[in-house]
Design a protein around this motif. Sequence first.
Motif: not given
Length: 133
Positions: A57-58, A62-64, A83-84, A120-121
């Motif tokens: 899923n990450a 979720a952008e990695g 994740d990101a 954050p991030g």
Amino acid sequence: MAQLPDEADLARWDDSRSRQWAERACDVTRGFLWAYSPGSEGRNDAVLLVVFELVTNAIRHAEGLTDFRLDPGEGCVIVTVADASQRVPQERDLDVQRPGGVGWQLIRELASHVHVELVPGGKTIQAIVPLSD
């Protein structure tokens, strides 16, 4: 002549990449379970499923993957994946016309506790998975 891949080719590449990372995480998890809970081979499928789904899923949604961690607990394993993306996982209505969508539901059913924290991030998801007897 070079040609850009179509969406189907990109989907296959993303699926292959997420599967490779998830399989690597499961290999690490098998080693962890072997060291942490010797003789439990084949009895900790829930932990492996949670790891596979969280890592997949990450990468897919979720952008990695930015972090993966396993910690021992009292009769459980604490799986942490970061994740990101700050998008919180959502359950989807199951639809036979659209495959997938069961991973988050599976994670929540196999874990005794799931916590999502926005950082954050991105975000961190922690799942506490009881060890099978």
